[in-house]
Enzyme design. Structure first.
Site, PDB file in Angstrom:
ATOM      1  N   GLY A  46     -19.511 107.925 -15.295  1.00 49.12           N
ATOM      2  CA  GLY A  46     -20.554 108.934 -15.243  1.00 49.12           C
ATOM      3  C   GLY A  46     -19.797 110.035 -16.147  1.00 49.12           C
ATOM      4  N   GLN A  51     -18.011 119.173 -17.594  1.00 48.20           N
ATOM      5  CA  GLN A  51     -16.487 117.996 -17.190  1.00 48.20           C
ATOM      6  C   GLN A  51     -15.988 118.546 -19.210  1.00 48.20           C
ATOM      7  OE1 GLN A  51     -17.954 115.139 -15.487  1.00 48.20           O
ATOM      8  NE2 GLN A  51     -16.178 114.814 -14.768  1.00 48.20           N
ATOM      9  N   CYS A  94     -13.440 110.527  -9.874  1.00 49.10           N
ATOM     10  CA  CYS A  94     -14.107 111.723 -11.214  1.00 49.10           C
ATOM     11  C   CYS A  94     -13.294 111.805 -11.835  1.00 49.10           C
ATOM     12  CB  CYS A  94     -14.334 113.333 -10.295  1.00 49.10           C
ATOM     13  SG  CYS A  94     -15.273 114.270 -11.235  1.00 49.10           S
ATOM     14  N   LEU A  95     -13.842 111.935 -13.101  1.00 49.76           N
ATOM     15  CA  LEU A  95     -12.700 111.702 -14.047  1.00 49.76           C
ATOM     16  C   LEU A  95     -12.059 113.395 -14.257  1.00 49.76           C
ATOM     17  CD1 LEU A  95     -15.477 110.449 -16.979  1.00 49.76           C
ATOM     18  CD2 LEU A  95     -12.876 109.276 -15.702  1.00 49.76           C
ATOM     19  N   HIS A 136     -23.891 112.575  -7.623  1.00 53.17           N
ATOM     20  CA  HIS A 136     -22.690 112.856  -8.705  1.00 53.17           C
ATOM     21  C   HIS A 136     -22.139 114.069  -9.702  1.00 53.17           C
ATOM     22  CE1 HIS A 136     -17.625 112.335  -8.540  1.00 53.17           C
ATOM     23  NE2 HIS A 136     -18.652 112.931  -9.597  1.00 53.17           N
ATOM     24  N   GLU A 137     -23.211 113.343 -10.118  1.00 51.73           N
ATOM     25  CA  GLU A 137     -22.648 114.122 -11.945  1.00 51.73           C
ATOM     26  C   GLU A 137     -24.009 115.080 -11.907  1.00 51.73           C
ATOM     27  OE1 GLU A 137     -21.380 113.457 -13.454  1.00 51.73           O
ATOM     28  OE2 GLU A 137     -20.270 111.395 -12.412  1.00 51.73           O
ATOM     29  N   HIS A 140     -22.516 117.552 -10.494  1.00 47.55           N
ATOM     30  CA  HIS A 140     -21.493 119.014 -11.197  1.00 47.55           C
ATOM     31  C   HIS A 140     -22.411 120.049 -11.485  1.00 47.55           C
ATOM     32  CE1 HIS A 140     -17.436 116.406 -11.576  1.00 47.55           C
ATOM     33  NE2 HIS A 140     -18.240 115.690 -11.738  1.00 47.55           N
TER      34      HIS A 140
HETATM   35 NI    NI Z   1     -17.183 113.487 -11.855  1.00 46.71          NI
END
Ligand code: NI
Length: 176
Positions: A46, A51, A94-95, A136-137, A140
């Site tokens: 995701g 991000q 998370c990235l 989760h996304e 953000h």
């Molecule tokens: Ni994330």
């Protein structure tokens, strides 16, 4: 399509509230495609627009495994219409917080309304990993990271490590 660079924490751009898109037009479609390419390359399941430094309510997810057919979801202006009382716990990563993981509990099922890549309104019910990933996304888009759901002690340990890593990287670039 183009690979975008992923912002890692701590960074003020990960703390902003993203703005809704007026419509999913060619510009937003290109953003969604670039985000998918960036997510697959990372690799991740995701990615949200903040991000990659874009303060828009856009996200992409694909929870298909490597040997499965890709199942990309391109989502704009997501809204949760309903969430189950039952929770599910996943070990999240998370990235933007590379190599850190923690257990987070979220509603196990959600009903989601969003604009798809053709600017059509869709309503879907999600469960399991997909429900967790979308939530989760969506966090953000509010400037919230998964570490904001865990104890302040654990959060600070992770953020301090990431800040240190960032300082080291900056030094390396300067001295190279
Ligand atoms: Ni994330």
């Amino acid at each position: 399509m183009a690979l975008l660079s992923i912002i890692t924490a701590p960074d003020p751009r990960l703390k902003i509230k993203a703005k809704p898109v007026k419509a999913v037009n060619d510009e937003i479609r290109r953003l969604m495609d670039d985000m998918l390419e960036t997510m697959y390359a990372a690799p991740g399941i995701g990615l949200a627009a903040p991000q990659v430094g874009v303060a828009k309510r856009v996200l992409v997810v694909d929870i298909a495994r490597e040997n499965e057919k890709p199942q990309p979801l391109r989502i704009a202006n997501p809204e949760i219409l309903w969430r189950s009382e039952e929770l599910a716990t996943y070990n999240e990563g998370c990235l933007s917080l590379p190599e850190h993981y923690a257990d987070v509990s979220r509603p196990a099922r959600i009903k989601l309304r969003y604009l798809d890549h053709e600017n059509e309104i869709r309503e879907v019910e999600l469960e399991g990993l997909l429900a967790t990933c979308v939530q989760h996304e969506m966090d953000h888009l509010e400037g919230v990271l998964f570490v904001d759901h865990i104890s302040p002690l654990k959060r600070n340990i992770i953020l301090r490590k990431l800040a240190k890593l960032k300082r080291q990287k900056t030094t390396e670039t300067v001295s190279a």
